[in-house]
Motif scaffolding. Structure first.
Motif: not given
Length: 517
Positions: A311, A454, A457-459, A461, A493-495
């Motif tokens: 990612n 999701v 994983d976002d947090e 990452s 952040p990606k999401e």
């Protein structure tokens, strides 16, 4: 008759070391090798394999033995029926003996219509050296097989065989494990649940050497709790061993997926321990669980690195490609180091000995000798009660999901994942749950786990990226403004958290309304 054996595989390069092992050296020196040639039969649609059976004819010297075995993750005791037959290996095509099949419990399963469709699927051609040893009060046959598995047909793909088998002929089955430990302490032997039949089948299907997804244990409603627990543990161990073989291969085709599937196998195994804890808890339970947790953590760290690199953010226009690569290259080294740590762990003597200890615990542990009241209870009754209790706990924990902080939401995610693994073991086992409602529950749990995953994983990452940037700068020193800008993009952040939380709430409702138990 049940067959009781342990299989230990080794690298051909370690054969010389194997010949010097205490207790084997003198026996090996005096033993004469014999060629053993076996042909395995099945229908083109894998009728026998799908029913957990293997049919073979093995010829050693002038003696031909036909065998029907129960396969599918059994470790110690496997159903086995065999008889000497009159068989001409020059027959074209070779055929199994139908009279012998009629004398087994599978005469109706392998009926005349099935027998007419049986064909050779693969062959096992080995040089076998076998001899008897005494361990405590037990008589154990030691056999060392070296050779190849060959697929049938024009392609004739092959797979090497280097394994040492310990078969109990008389006495206490715990002595099998004692001897296995003694041998493993002196040579890099690896306990394996993967039979020659499974290796041959995967070779024929083009699957050997590739990552393996989770399999379903063979469970029946009339099983006792201890029988079901043993079958589930062995299925999970078998899955893990298939993926560990890919990970440790010198030419691994897909280490990323092998790490992923190996981690799932360990998680499913730990979920089984949690599910059966009231029955299986004894003085060794915590040690078994802790060692599985340790290895799962190593696989988790490697998996997290794989996800992080998969990612990777796009490089900004202001940062040069070279600057962007600085941090990415550093991360790649960290990813490879995490993968190597997992690979070394499964090859270590610590893990090799643990596998023997764990397998002995499954078959001979104190939990079997100190019944908790659940051992002989029909498994469906025990599991229905346990799953219902786990579901109620999950619903309480996730009741105010939208108001929970990130840590509490992650705890809900883990609980949902464990419950999904637990319930999946018993899909199709009558008496556990309503089939349609169980399917709805599993769908809701999968969705709940995925949506919260999701968010987590976002947090996670972002947090990991911030930590990694600090470590990177400490190691490298002055990294330059363009490289730092490129690295900083990993902390964006990606999401859309709101969207995924709304979907998680919908999934919670599906789980709450399923009521399968």
């Amino acid at each position: 008759m049940p067959e009781m054996e342990l299989k230990l595989v080794f690298d051909e390069a370690d054969l010389a070391r194997l010949r010097t092992l205490p207790g084997l050296r003198d026996k090996l020196a005096g033993a004469q090798p014999a060629r053993s040639h076996a042909i395995y039969f099945d229908t083109p649609e894998k009728y026998l394999w799908k029913r957990g059976l293997a049919l073979r004819v093995r010829r050693t010297g002038d003696v031909s033995i036909q065998t029907i075995k129960q396969v599918g993750c059994a470790l110690l005791e496997r159903g086995e029926w065999e008889r000497r037959i009159n068989w001409d290996p020059s027959d074209a095509p070779p055929r199994p003996d139908g009279t012998m099949i009629d004398e087994t419990p599978f005469a109706d399963v392998i009926d005349k219509a099935v027998r007419a469709r049986l064909r050779p699927t693969f062959e096992v051609d080995v040089q076998r050296v076998a001899f008897m040893v005494t361990e405590g009060n037990a008589a154990i046959e030691v056999a060392i097989d070296r050779g190849r598995i060959k697929s049938a047909g024009a392609e004739r793909e092959t797979l090497p065989v280097s394994e040492l088998e310990l078969e109990l002929k008389r006495g206490d089955k715990q002595e099998l494990f004692t001897l296995a430990r003694e041998l493993t302490a002196h040579a890099p032997l690896h306990l394996s649940l993967i039979s020659k039949a499974e290796r041959g089948r995967r070779l024929v299907d083009g699957l050997w050497g590739h990552p393996a997804k989770a399999s379903s244990p063979r469970l029946e409603a009339d099983m006792t709790g201890e029988q079901a627990f043993s079958a589930i543990c062995r299925a999970c161990l078998n899955d893990f061993m298939l993926n560990a073989a890919v990970l440790t291969s010198k030419s691994s085709p897909d280490p990323v997926e092998a790490i992923h599937q190996g981690r799932i196998a360990l998680r499913r195994l730990r979920a089984a321990l949690a599910l059966f804890k009231p029955m299986a808890r004894d003085d060794a339970f915590a040690r078994m669980n802790d060692e599985l947790r340790r290895l799962a953590r190593l696989f988790g760290e490697a998996r997290d690195r794989d996800i992080m690199l998969a990612n990777a953010p796009e490089t900004s226009r202001a940062a040069s490609a070279a600057a962007a690569n600085d941090f990415s290259t550093w991360l790649e080294h960290r990813r490879l180091a995490a993968r190597e740590a997992a690979r070394e762990a499964v090859q270590s003597e610590r893990w090799r000995i643990f596998l023997i200890d764990f397998s002995e615990w499954i078959d001979c542990g104190a939990w079997r000798r100190r019944p908790s009241g659940h051992h002989l209870e029909p498994v469906a009754q025990f599991i229905r009660r346990r799953l219902k209790k786990r579901l109620a706990a999950l619903l309480r924990e996730a009741r105010d999901l939208a108001e929970l902080d990130a840590g509490a939401q992650h705890a809900v995610r883990i609980a949902a994942k464990k419950l999904r693994y637990m319930a999946q073991f018993f899909v199709g086992v009558s008496g556990v749950a309503d089939r349609k409602r169980m399917k709805r529950l599993l769908g809701g749990l999968d969705k709940l786990q995925s949506c919260l995953g999701v968010l987590h994983d976002d947090e996670a990452s972002l947090t990991a990226a911030r930590i990694d940037i600090g470590l990177w700068r400490a190691e490298v020193g002055d990294v330059g403004p363009l490289a730092l800008e490129a690295a900083a993009r990993w902390t964006t952040p990606k999401e859309d958290g709101k969207k995924w939380l709304e979907q998680a709430l919908e999934a919670y409702s599906e789980v709450a309304e399923a009521e399968p138990f």
